[in-house]
Motif scaffolding. Structure first.
Motif, PDB file in Angstrom:
ATOM      1  N   ALA A  76      34.791  86.224 -20.283  1.00  0.00           N
ATOM      2  CA  ALA A  76      34.379  87.338 -19.423  1.00  0.00           C
ATOM      3  C   ALA A  76      33.301  86.885 -18.453  1.00  0.00           C
ATOM      4  CB  ALA A  76      33.863  88.486 -20.279  1.00  0.00           C
ATOM      5  N   TRP A  77      33.358  87.448 -17.239  1.00  0.00           N
ATOM      6  CA  TRP A  77      32.305  87.198 -16.253  1.00  0.00           C
ATOM      7  C   TRP A  77      32.369  88.279 -15.192  1.00  0.00           C
ATOM      8  CZ3 TRP A  77      28.657  83.617 -17.046  1.00  0.00           C
ATOM      9  CH2 TRP A  77      27.724  83.388 -16.032  1.00  0.00           C
ATOM     10  N   LEU A  78      31.233  88.862 -14.904  1.00  0.00           N
ATOM     11  CA  LEU A  78      31.166  89.876 -13.856  1.00  0.00           C
ATOM     12  C   LEU A  78      31.032  89.189 -12.518  1.00  0.00           C
ATOM     13  CD1 LEU A  78      30.837  92.799 -12.827  1.00  0.00           C
ATOM     14  CD2 LEU A  78      28.376  92.541 -13.214  1.00  0.00           C
ATOM     15  N   GLY A  79      32.032  89.347 -11.653  1.00  0.00           N
ATOM     16  CA  GLY A  79      31.964  88.779 -10.307  1.00  0.00           C
ATOM     17  C   GLY A  79      32.165  87.279 -10.313  1.00  0.00           C
ATOM     18  N   GLN A  85      30.853  88.988  -4.216  1.00  0.00           N
ATOM     19  CA  GLN A  85      30.019  89.014  -5.416  1.00  0.00           C
ATOM     20  C   GLN A  85      29.393  87.668  -5.753  1.00  0.00           C
ATOM     21  OE1 GLN A  85      33.147  90.723  -8.011  1.00  0.00           O
ATOM     22  NE2 GLN A  85      31.682  92.343  -8.443  1.00  0.00           N
ATOM     23  N   ARG A  86      29.845  86.605  -5.121  1.00  0.00           N
ATOM     24  CA  ARG A  86      29.385  85.269  -5.512  1.00  0.00           C
ATOM     25  C   ARG A  86      27.890  85.078  -5.307  1.00  0.00           C
ATOM     26  NH1 ARG A  86      33.489  81.694  -6.588  1.00  0.00           N
ATOM     27  NH2 ARG A  86      32.162  79.881  -6.272  1.00  0.00           N
ATOM     28  N   ASP A  87      27.293  85.794  -4.371  1.00  0.00           N
ATOM     29  CA  ASP A  87      25.868  85.650  -4.120  1.00  0.00           C
ATOM     30  C   ASP A  87      25.094  86.935  -4.374  1.00  0.00           C
ATOM     31  OD1 ASP A  87      25.365  82.901  -3.412  1.00  0.00           O
ATOM     32  OD2 ASP A  87      26.656  83.243  -1.692  1.00  0.00           O
ATOM     33  N   ASP A  88      25.649  87.789  -5.209  1.00  0.00           N
ATOM     34  CA  ASP A  88      24.937  88.974  -5.666  1.00  0.00           C
ATOM     35  C   ASP A  88      24.155  88.565  -6.916  1.00  0.00           C
ATOM     36  OD1 ASP A  88      24.094  91.357  -6.802  1.00  0.00           O
ATOM     37  OD2 ASP A  88      25.900  92.457  -6.214  1.00  0.00           O
ATOM     38  N   TYR A 123      29.274  72.516  -9.908  1.00  0.00           N
ATOM     39  CA  TYR A 123      29.051  71.238  -9.231  1.00  0.00           C
ATOM     40  C   TYR A 123      28.564  71.429  -7.800  1.00  0.00           C
ATOM     41  CZ  TYR A 123      31.488  68.911 -13.083  1.00  0.00           C
ATOM     42  OH  TYR A 123      31.852  68.435 -14.324  1.00  0.00           O
ATOM     43  N   GLY A 124      28.804  72.598  -7.223  1.00  0.00           N
ATOM     44  CA  GLY A 124      28.393  72.837  -5.844  1.00  0.00           C
ATOM     45  C   GLY A 124      29.368  72.242  -4.857  1.00  0.00           C
ATOM     46  N   SER A 140      25.844  78.655  -4.946  1.00  0.00           N
ATOM     47  CA  SER A 140      26.022  80.110  -4.964  1.00  0.00           C
ATOM     48  C   SER A 140      25.321  80.666  -6.186  1.00  0.00           C
ATOM     49  CB  SER A 140      27.511  80.479  -5.018  1.00  0.00           C
ATOM     50  OG  SER A 140      28.087  80.028  -6.233  1.00  0.00           O
ATOM     51  N   ALA A 141      25.039  81.961  -6.151  1.00  0.00           N
ATOM     52  CA  ALA A 141      24.467  82.617  -7.322  1.00  0.00           C
ATOM     53  C   ALA A 141      25.424  82.494  -8.507  1.00  0.00           C
ATOM     54  CB  ALA A 141      24.181  84.084  -7.007  1.00  0.00           C
ATOM     55  N   TYR A 142      26.702  82.623  -8.230  1.00  0.00           N
ATOM     56  CA  TYR A 142      27.715  82.496  -9.282  1.00  0.00           C
ATOM     57  C   TYR A 142      27.605  81.146  -9.984  1.00  0.00           C
ATOM     58  CZ  TYR A 142      32.409  81.677 -11.217  1.00  0.00           C
ATOM     59  OH  TYR A 142      33.463  81.358 -12.030  1.00  0.00           O
ATOM     60  N   GLY A 143      27.604  80.062  -9.201  1.00  0.00           N
ATOM     61  CA  GLY A 143      27.520  78.734  -9.788  1.00  0.00           C
ATOM     62  C   GLY A 143      26.208  78.506 -10.511  1.00  0.00           C
ATOM     63  N   ALA A 144      25.105  79.002  -9.926  1.00  0.00           N
ATOM     64  CA  ALA A 144      23.791  78.811 -10.536  1.00  0.00           C
ATOM     65  C   ALA A 144      23.683  79.541 -11.869  1.00  0.00           C
ATOM     66  CB  ALA A 144      22.701  79.292  -9.582  1.00  0.00           C
ATOM     67  N   VAL A 145      24.208  80.758 -11.942  1.00  0.00           N
ATOM     68  CA  VAL A 145      24.113  81.524 -13.189  1.00  0.00           C
ATOM     69  C   VAL A 145      25.087  80.971 -14.233  1.00  0.00           C
ATOM     70  CG1 VAL A 145      24.319  83.820 -14.227  1.00  0.00           C
ATOM     71  CG2 VAL A 145      23.235  83.556 -12.000  1.00  0.00           C
ATOM     72  N   LYS A 146      26.229  80.487 -13.794  1.00  0.00           N
ATOM     73  CA  LYS A 146      27.121  79.784 -14.734  1.00  0.00           C
ATOM     74  C   LYS A 146      26.388  78.605 -15.362  1.00  0.00           C
ATOM     75  CE  LYS A 146      31.488  81.353 -14.967  1.00  0.00           C
ATOM     76  NZ  LYS A 146      32.218  81.617 -16.233  1.00  0.00           N
ATOM     77  N   LEU A 147      25.691  77.834 -14.534  1.00  0.00           N
ATOM     78  CA  LEU A 147      24.957  76.681 -15.039  1.00  0.00           C
ATOM     79  C   LEU A 147      23.854  77.115 -15.996  1.00  0.00           C
ATOM     80  CD1 LEU A 147      24.856  73.599 -14.799  1.00  0.00           C
ATOM     81  CD2 LEU A 147      23.225  73.883 -12.920  1.00  0.00           C
ATOM     82  N   ALA A 148      23.180  78.210 -15.680  1.00  0.00           N
ATOM     83  CA  ALA A 148      22.157  78.741 -16.575  1.00  0.00           C
ATOM     84  C   ALA A 148      22.775  79.193 -17.903  1.00  0.00           C
ATOM     85  CB  ALA A 148      21.424  79.903 -15.911  1.00  0.00           C
TER      86      ALA A 148
END
Length: 310
Positions: A76-79, A85-88, A123-124, A140-148
């Motif tokens: 599951a993942w929101l956005g 949504q990628r940068d929300d 990976y960006g 993106s916020a999406y990639g950064a939060v996935k990494l977190a």
């Protein structure tokens, strides 16, 4: 390994619905979280075989603990997929809250393994073929939060002696994906043939896996021990140009639709080669069964023909 209880989040989504089918076929009992408003259409063939827990129910945590799953497959993942949504950041960060709440809850029971779906977005912006040693630099916020979220899973599991696998997923396609995703957009546009399909020259080379192959690879990981914990890429292990991909779809659909390659310019900073190296996964868990591209596209085309005839 097969058998045992698996909690699957994101079961109503594109990848999650295929995961549900593959897990059930492998002999697992599958519990799935849903909301009261969840659309179950992707799970029509198996929804009666799942143990549903409605997260809108005030007692959902008690129900989940009572069910006692030993494995969490977190899809599951929101956005994230849609550009809007990628940068929300606020929306993306809610995923961390939910993940941690779920981990803390399940750790009270017999949880022994966490398998979570990551993303190539971690990976960006990169060019070429990337393996797990490449330093993540999300854009993106999406990639950064996935990494977190990876760091949350890693630390949570390692401090409790749990097995964990973080699977970085590259592009997937197949039946039941969203219409606006690239492969299905091409297929539905050519089947409709209502107006010319305008696109870039199509020289980009990207990595596309059939979603059922991806689901099968996730299933291969279940039962892995602590010594197999880590980050793994899952992709087609090959790239194809978008021009070639569109040509195959044109042939298989026998479409009269017009494709105007080069009608759309490349965007600034266009990535021309994006491919995942899955050798690490296959070294640890064995070969990924991969559907050849033409049959995989033919199956997806058949799905959209049936959808458009409804």
């Amino acid at each position: 390994m097969s058998g045992g209880r698996v909690l699957l989040t994101g079961a109503t989504g594109f990848i999650g619905s295929h995961l549900a089918e593959v897990l059930l076929a492998a002999g697992y009992e599958v519990g799935a979280l849903r909301r009261s408003s969840s659309d179950l259409r992707r799970l029509a063939a198996v929804q009666d075989q799942l143990v549903w827990i409605n997260s809108d129910d005030p007692s959902w945590e008690t129900q989940l603990l009572a069910w006692q799953p030993g494995i969490l497959v977190h899809a599951a993942w929101l956005g994230g997929v849609s550009a809007g949504q990628r940068d929300d950041w606020l929306a993306q960060l809610t995923n961390l809250d939910f993940l941690l709440r779920l981990l803390e809850l399940l750790a009270q029971g017999p949880l022994r393994q966490v398998v979570a779906l990551g993303s190539q977005a971690e990976y960006g912006a990169f060019e070429g073929r990337v393996d797990e040693a490449y330093p993540p630099r999300p854009t993106s916020a999406y990639g950064a939060v996935k990494l977190a979220a990876l760091q949350v899973v890693r630390t949570f599991c390692e401090t409790r002696g749990l097995s964990w696998q973080w699977l970085r997923i590259f592009a997937a396609f197949g039946p039941r994906e969203d219409r606006h995703w690239f492969v299905s957009h091409i297929i539905t546009s050519l089947l409709a043939a209502e107006k010319p399909l305008e696109m870039t020259p199509g020289e980009q080379r990207y990595d596309y896996s059939h979603v059922r192959d991806l689901a099968g690879a996730v299933c291969q990981v279940l039962g892995a021990g602590v010594q197999q914990s880590g980050v793994y890429n899952i992709g087609a292990n090959a790239a194809i140009s978008l021009r070639e991909l569109v040509g195959i779809v044109q042939e298989l659909t026998a479409t009269q639709g017009e494709v105007r390659l080069g009608a759309v310019p490349y965007r600034e900073g266009q990535v021309m080669h994006l491919e995942g190296n899955s050798h690490h996964f296959e070294h640890v868990f064995g070969p990924i069964v991969r559907t050849p591209l033409r049959p995989a596209l033919a199956e997806t085309i058949a799905y959209w023909r049936a959808e458009q005839s409804l």
